[in-house]
Design an enzyme around this catalytic site. Sequence first.
Site, PDB file in Angstrom:
ATOM      1  N   ASP A  14      -0.455   1.511   6.465  1.00 31.99           N
ATOM      2  CA  ASP A  14       0.918   1.478   6.989  1.00 31.99           C
ATOM      3  C   ASP A  14       0.925   1.933   8.444  1.00 31.99           C
ATOM      4  O   ASP A  14       0.432   3.021   8.772  1.00 31.99           O
ATOM      5  CB  ASP A  14       1.825   2.402   6.164  1.00 31.99           C
ATOM      6  CG  ASP A  14       2.067   1.865   4.753  1.00 31.99           C
ATOM      7  OD1 ASP A  14       1.630   0.729   4.452  1.00 31.99           O
ATOM      8  OD2 ASP A  14       2.711   2.586   3.962  1.00 31.99           O
ATOM      9  N   ALA A  43      -1.630   0.710  -4.312  1.00 29.56           N
ATOM     10  CA  ALA A  43      -2.354   1.964  -4.067  1.00 29.56           C
ATOM     11  C   ALA A  43      -1.411   3.158  -4.161  1.00 29.56           C
ATOM     12  O   ALA A  43      -1.788   4.217  -4.680  1.00 29.56           O
ATOM     13  CB  ALA A  43      -3.019   1.908  -2.694  1.00 29.56           C
ATOM     14  N   ASN A  44      -0.168   3.000  -3.686  1.00 28.41           N
ATOM     15  CA  ASN A  44       0.793   4.114  -3.791  1.00 28.41           C
ATOM     16  C   ASN A  44       1.038   4.462  -5.269  1.00 28.41           C
ATOM     17  O   ASN A  44       1.118   5.634  -5.646  1.00 28.41           O
ATOM     18  CB  ASN A  44       2.136   3.747  -3.156  1.00 28.41           C
ATOM     19  CG  ASN A  44       2.031   3.516  -1.653  1.00 28.41           C
ATOM     20  OD1 ASN A  44       1.054   3.913  -1.029  1.00 28.41           O
ATOM     21  ND2 ASN A  44       3.035   2.861  -1.083  1.00 28.41           N
ATOM     22  N   GLU A 141       2.490  -7.840  -4.468  1.00 26.18           N
ATOM     23  CA  GLU A 141       1.843  -7.947  -3.149  1.00 26.18           C
ATOM     24  C   GLU A 141       0.444  -8.572  -3.243  1.00 26.18           C
ATOM     25  O   GLU A 141      -0.305  -8.531  -2.271  1.00 26.18           O
ATOM     26  CB  GLU A 141       1.779  -6.582  -2.459  1.00 26.18           C
ATOM     27  CG  GLU A 141       3.140  -6.130  -1.945  1.00 26.18           C
ATOM     28  CD  GLU A 141       3.110  -4.853  -1.117  1.00 26.18           C
ATOM     29  OE1 GLU A 141       4.039  -4.662  -0.325  1.00 26.18           O
ATOM     30  OE2 GLU A 141       2.169  -4.040  -1.271  1.00 26.18           O
ATOM     31  N   ASN A 186      14.210  -2.611  -8.039  1.00 27.15           N
ATOM     32  CA  ASN A 186      15.285  -1.846  -7.392  1.00 27.15           C
ATOM     33  C   ASN A 186      16.499  -2.768  -7.263  1.00 27.15           C
ATOM     34  O   ASN A 186      16.491  -3.890  -7.799  1.00 27.15           O
ATOM     35  CB  ASN A 186      14.821  -1.245  -6.051  1.00 27.15           C
ATOM     36  CG  ASN A 186      14.540  -2.315  -5.000  1.00 27.15           C
ATOM     37  OD1 ASN A 186      14.892  -3.483  -5.161  1.00 27.15           O
ATOM     38  ND2 ASN A 186      13.895  -1.923  -3.920  1.00 27.15           N
ATOM     39  N   THR A 222      16.133   0.714 -10.592  1.00 27.05           N
ATOM     40  CA  THR A 222      16.222   1.944  -9.801  1.00 27.05           C
ATOM     41  C   THR A 222      17.272   1.745  -8.712  1.00 27.05           C
ATOM     42  O   THR A 222      17.330   0.695  -8.067  1.00 27.05           O
ATOM     43  CB  THR A 222      14.855   2.319  -9.190  1.00 27.05           C
ATOM     44  OG1 THR A 222      14.372   1.237  -8.394  1.00 27.05           O
ATOM     45  CG2 THR A 222      13.840   2.634 -10.278  1.00 27.05           C
ATOM     46  N   ALA A 251       7.991   4.335  -0.352  1.00 26.07           N
ATOM     47  CA  ALA A 251       7.173   4.673  -1.531  1.00 26.07           C
ATOM     48  C   ALA A 251       7.921   5.472  -2.600  1.00 26.07           C
ATOM     49  O   ALA A 251       7.308   5.930  -3.562  1.00 26.07           O
ATOM     50  CB  ALA A 251       5.881   5.392  -1.160  1.00 26.07           C
ATOM     51  N   ALA A 252       9.247   5.611  -2.454  1.00 23.07           N
ATOM     52  CA  ALA A 252      10.009   6.304  -3.514  1.00 23.07           C
ATOM     53  C   ALA A 252       9.918   5.503  -4.817  1.00 23.07           C
ATOM     54  O   ALA A 252       9.684   6.068  -5.899  1.00 23.07           O
ATOM     55  CB  ALA A 252      11.458   6.485  -3.096  1.00 23.07           C
ATOM     56  N   GLY A 253      10.092   4.184  -4.706  1.00 21.32           N
ATOM     57  CA  GLY A 253       9.990   3.334  -5.901  1.00 21.32           C
ATOM     58  C   GLY A 253       8.592   3.395  -6.503  1.00 21.32           C
ATOM     59  O   GLY A 253       8.427   3.448  -7.725  1.00 21.32           O
ATOM     60  N   ASP A 254       7.588   3.411  -5.639  1.00 21.35           N
ATOM     61  CA  ASP A 254       6.199   3.483  -6.129  1.00 21.35           C
ATOM     62  C   ASP A 254       5.957   4.807  -6.846  1.00 21.35           C
ATOM     63  O   ASP A 254       5.249   4.858  -7.865  1.00 21.35           O
ATOM     64  CB  ASP A 254       5.218   3.372  -4.953  1.00 21.35           C
ATOM     65  CG  ASP A 254       5.345   2.043  -4.222  1.00 21.35           C
ATOM     66  OD1 ASP A 254       5.716   1.048  -4.864  1.00 21.35           O
ATOM     67  OD2 ASP A 254       5.075   2.018  -3.007  1.00 21.35           O
ATOM     68  N   SER A 293       3.590  11.371   0.983  1.00 20.72           N
ATOM     69  CA  SER A 293       4.869  11.911   0.478  1.00 20.72           C
ATOM     70  C   SER A 293       4.872  12.140  -1.035  1.00 20.72           C
ATOM     71  O   SER A 293       5.798  12.742  -1.571  1.00 20.72           O
ATOM     72  CB  SER A 293       6.009  10.941   0.822  1.00 20.72           C
ATOM     73  OG  SER A 293       5.948   9.786  -0.008  1.00 20.72           O
TER      74      SER A 293
HETATM   75  O1  RIB Z   1       6.520   0.515  -1.248  1.00 12.23           O
HETATM   76  C1  RIB Z   1       6.090   0.999  -0.013  1.00 12.23           C
HETATM   77  C2  RIB Z   1       4.930   0.189   0.484  1.00 12.23           C
HETATM   78  O2  RIB Z   1       5.353  -1.123   0.742  1.00 12.23           O
HETATM   79  C3  RIB Z   1       4.341   0.677   1.781  1.00 12.23           C
HETATM   80  O3  RIB Z   1       3.359   1.661   1.614  1.00 12.23           O
HETATM   81  C4  RIB Z   1       3.819  -0.599   2.410  1.00 12.23           C
HETATM   82  O4  RIB Z   1       2.436  -0.684   2.452  1.00 12.23           O
HETATM   83  C5  RIB Z   1       4.418  -1.731   1.602  1.00 12.23           C
HETATM   84  O5  RIB Z   1       3.477  -2.319   0.803  1.00 12.23           O
END
Ligand code: RIB
Length: 314
Positions: A14, A43-44, A141, A186, A222, A251-254, A293
């Site tokens: 990012d 990855a998140n 993705e 979301n 969400t 990355a809140a959703g992740d 985060s």
């Molecule tokens: O959900 C957040 C992510 O979306 C970010 O880390 C970015 O890489 C995108 O994939």
Amino acid sequence: MQAKVVIVGSLNMDLVTRAPRLPRAGETLAGQSFVTVPGGKGANQAVAAARLGASVAMIGCVGDDAYGEQLRTALLAEGIDCQAVTPVSGESTGVALIVVDDSSQNAIVIVAGGNGHVTASVVDSFDALLSGADVIICQLEVPLDTVGHVLKRGHELGKTVILNPAPASGPLPAEWFAWVDYLIPNESEATALTGLPVDSTASADAAASALLKAGVSKVIVTLGEQGALFASASRSEHFPAPKVQPVDTTAAGDTFVGGFAAALADDKSESDAIRFGQVAAALSVTRSGAQPSIPTFAEVQASAAHSAAQGHQS
Ligand code: RIB
């Protein structure tokens, strides 16, 4: 230890700037800061599940460049099994160009790079990881054909299959829905999937009903600070969000998805897993960046205990 949560998805570096507001078309804005941080929805979610207590493996592709090495190293540092994080020679690693504004909202442009090489045959070569999982998670993705392939395989294997349809730009192939145990969009993704406007608990409920009719067994929409709406054939329930002062919602959703999956893999009830994911996601929005985060299990426990104590006092 066998991985209980397996993620098939993206890894991005990012490239994040903070600016007073998001730029308009054709406009050049002066940013206030710039950082590179490990991200990518897949990855998140892997990092979230690992920090929040699960044993995790990641299946994905990076380029043969410095970013790819840094992303892999970041996952290894979390104890994540990276045997299936495959470098693609001659390719660049996925990147996300992110602007975060003063109201903590963001706009993101992603460039797939290595993520575009996550084919069904790459996944098949790590079928033992899928077979050993309790919970399998996908996002959007990586190539859609691969996502469909993984959902189908996960369902055949009798695993709990989670699809976070992010980012979503339109309806999904209808046959996918029978393979998914939990669909977690979301607001904007629920709108993209159903064509219905979603900006409240009531409208989320309507979108969730449409998705249940389309064949999904359980939906969790969400809604950011408005909480989350769970719906299945037998019930619908709203889960309010913990109140926090947002700094960056990236990355809140992740974090919610990873936390929810980790709790399910730990045999928590569905409702407890949702609440756990919500506390984790709320903590994540109080901090900047994607993976930096994401809170730990101990932080989520401490925050939940603090909220419970406040509740008793009021
Ligand atoms: O959900 C957040 C992510 O979306 C970010 O880390 C970015 O890489 C995108 O994939």
